[in-house]
Design an enzyme around this catalytic site. Structure first.
Site, PDB file in Angstrom:
ATOM      1  N   GLU A  17     -23.863  13.991  -3.160  1.00 17.66           N
ATOM      2  CA  GLU A  17     -23.670  12.691  -2.487  1.00 17.66           C
ATOM      3  C   GLU A  17     -24.315  12.836  -1.120  1.00 17.66           C
ATOM      4  O   GLU A  17     -23.795  13.521  -0.250  1.00 17.66           O
ATOM      5  CB  GLU A  17     -22.185  12.378  -2.373  1.00 17.66           C
ATOM      6  CG  GLU A  17     -21.511  12.244  -3.732  1.00 17.66           C
ATOM      7  CD  GLU A  17     -20.011  12.019  -3.584  1.00 17.66           C
ATOM      8  OE1 GLU A  17     -19.619  11.062  -2.906  1.00 17.66           O
ATOM      9  OE2 GLU A  17     -19.248  12.823  -4.116  1.00 17.66           O
ATOM     10  N   GLU A  40     -32.168   8.224   8.953  1.00 19.98           N
ATOM     11  CA  GLU A  40     -30.725   7.960   9.017  1.00 19.98           C
ATOM     12  C   GLU A  40     -30.238   8.346  10.411  1.00 19.98           C
ATOM     13  O   GLU A  40     -30.079   9.527  10.715  1.00 19.98           O
ATOM     14  CB  GLU A  40     -30.006   8.799   7.955  1.00 19.98           C
ATOM     15  CG  GLU A  40     -28.537   8.465   7.850  1.00 19.98           C
ATOM     16  CD  GLU A  40     -27.766   9.425   6.963  1.00 19.98           C
ATOM     17  OE1 GLU A  40     -28.163  10.579   6.802  1.00 19.98           O
ATOM     18  OE2 GLU A  40     -26.713   8.994   6.453  1.00 19.98           O
ATOM     19  N   CYS A  44     -21.798   7.548   5.709  1.00 20.22           N
ATOM     20  CA  CYS A  44     -23.003   7.587   4.864  1.00 20.22           C
ATOM     21  C   CYS A  44     -23.440   6.181   4.500  1.00 20.22           C
ATOM     22  O   CYS A  44     -24.621   5.876   4.484  1.00 20.22           O
ATOM     23  CB  CYS A  44     -22.739   8.418   3.618  1.00 20.22           C
ATOM     24  SG  CYS A  44     -21.343   7.862   2.644  1.00 20.22           S
TER      25      CYS A  44
END
Ligand code: NAD
Length: 467
Positions: A238, A369, A272
């Site tokens: 993940e 990110e 996330c």
């Protein structure tokens, strides 16, 4: 929490590392720096414990419910320690502890289904499900407890044992969780190991581990996949996200601004599946920037233990430096800060909540990110342009579409290349849903029954219908 002799693998010295409070930038405690070769004994014990744990599903269900009760019983201590080492506001730590218990309860009651195959052959074929063996769970620092539970709850419910490694930035609440769970789970069914690298790398490549379930960055995820290839252990990854929120031209900015702001800034943007880019139609762009900037300028930033705080510090110094660097680069490339744009003076790892406009689309704050309290708002002219831009990065975790006509918004959401798409909100998940990223955002499926089956292997028995 001091390490007792009994907690150490015999023969290993008590090496420890400092744990820093991000609200002050000062070390406030230490954790054991376990060495990679200590894992041999830990994994061997997890293997021995597996044989008893896998044998009795009824006892497992009871133990996992007791585990949920124990977590709730220790809620105050867990929440305070979590805020201390992670930085998030105390109310969010309580919510994280509650979600940790909820995951244990959800998976406690989930069992795999035995199924017969009916394909016309005179054979009775039955699919049963078997656990895999010791599972390595490796998790990051943004939600140490609930992400750990998202891994160990399904793994344990499926009849595996677990070796859990938290991030060295947040080892303490997880160690406390481990000792709370040790009061209700059989010995060695769940073991928490703490330490700096290469502990995680060694755990991912350990020949006694049958499934490596990892949450963290894309680059570490690749390293974990390579490490696990040595023993051909199953891998669930993940990984990072760069979720886009696409605002449609019928959106009512006033109505959605709060929800959109918190979808980007909760946990200081260290989520996330936070909104990491906003695309607004040209006509509404200035209004969206203004609405978000006004919230960024007025939100209460402070230590997580202060009652008024809504946004805490960034978790750690290297990450604060990364956020600062990516913001500086955007500003250097011509972006303008409608709010924030800099770290805050004084002690602790605080960064001013930042809204960026006029950002070049190729800037790393858009393509990468940022994972922090910095949000670029980009204008678009046509819907196709917005959808293409939303899908243009290497990530594919989540995305959202915001508008008044829900059918139209859902039709646009259908076009997002990601694992979960929301309309008029973002990042809300059900325990019962599958959670999976596409592209660089992950491999495998967590959540719901899929998360349980991700920790099981099929075992098929064939026998004749009669004699
Ligand atoms: P990270 O990848 O640096 O570390 C994650 C974990 O891996 C830590 O426990 C770390 O100690 C360990 N680790 C480091 N090097 C390793 C190696 N070579 N082998 C094995 N383990 C190793 O990530 P981070 O900075 O702690 O967390 C932030 C990242 O996590 C972000 O990219 C974020 O998007 C991602 N994340 C993803 C999800 C999801 O569900 N998709 C959820 C939360 C966070």
């Amino acid at each position: 929490m001091p390490t007792s002799e009994a907690e150490r693998v015999p023969g290993y010295p008590a090496v420890r590392f400092a744990v820093v409070d991000p609200a002050t930038g000062e070390a406030f405690d230490e954790a054991p720096d376990q060495q990679p070769d200590e894992l041999d004994a830990v994994v061997a014990r997890a293997h021995r414990a597996w044989h008893g744990w896998r044998a009795d599903p009824v006892a497992r269900t009871a133990a996992l419910h007791a585990a949920a009760d124990a977590v709730e019983g220790a809620g105050d201590d867990l929440a305070r320690l979590l805020t201390r080492e992670q930085g998030k506001p105390l109310a969010e730590s309580y919510a994280e502890v509650a979600r940790t218990a909820a995951r244990l309860r959800y998976f406690a009651d989930l069992a795999p289904r035995t199924r017969r195959i009916a394909d016309g052959r005179p054979v009775r074929s039955e699919i049963r499900w078997r656990p895999l063996g010791p599972v390595a769970a490796i998790v990051p620092w943004n939600f140490p407890l609930q992400l750990a539970a998202a891994k160990f709850a399904p793994a344990l419910a499926a009849g595996n044992t677990v070796v859990l490694k938290p991030s060295p930035f947040t080892p303490l609440a997880t160690r406390l969780l481990g000792s709370v769970l040790a009061t209700v789970l059989p010995e060695d069914v769940l073991t928490v190991v703490t330490g700096r690298e290469p502990l995680g790398a060694r755990l991912a490549s350990h020949p006694g581990i049958r499934h490596v379930t990892f949450t963290g960055s894309v680059s570490t995820g690749r390293a974990v996949a390579e490490a696990a290839a040595a023993s051909l252990a199953r891998v669930t990854l993940e990984l990072g996200g760069n979720d886009a929120a696409v605002l449609l031209d019928d959106v009512e900015v006033d109505r959605i601004a709060d929800r959109l702001f918190w979808a980007a800034f909760r946990n200081c943007g260290q989520v996330c599946m936070a909104v990491k880019r906003v695309y607004a139609p040209t006509r509404l762009h200035a209004e969206v920037v203004e609405a978000l900037a006004q919230r960024a300028k007025t939100v209460a930033v402070g230590a997580g233990l202060d009652a008024d705080t809504r946004l805490g510090p960034v978790n750690n110094a290297p990450h604060l430096a990364r956020i600062e660097q990516v913001t500086q680069q955007a500003l250097g490339d011509g972006a303008r800060a409608a709010a924030g744009g800099h770290r805050l003076d004084g002690a602790g790892y605080f960064f001013a909540p930042t809204i960026l406009t006029d950002v070049p689309p190729g800037s790393p704050v858009v393509t990468g990110e940022q994972f922090g309290p910095v949000l670029p708002v980009l204008p678009y002219r046509s819907l196709d342009e917005a959808v293409d831009a939303a899908n243009s990065t290497g990530f594919g975790l989540g995305g959202s579409v915001w508008g008044t006509d829900l059918d139209r918004a859902e039709a646009v959401a259908e076009r997002l290349e990601c694992g979960t798409a929301w309309v008029n909100h973002h990042a809300e998940l059900s325990l019962a849903q599958p959670f999976a990223g596409v592209k660089d955002s992950g491999v495998g499926v967590a959540g719901g029954p899929w998360g349980l089956y991700g920790n099981l292997r099929p075992f098929v028995v064939h026998r004749p219908q009669k004699g």
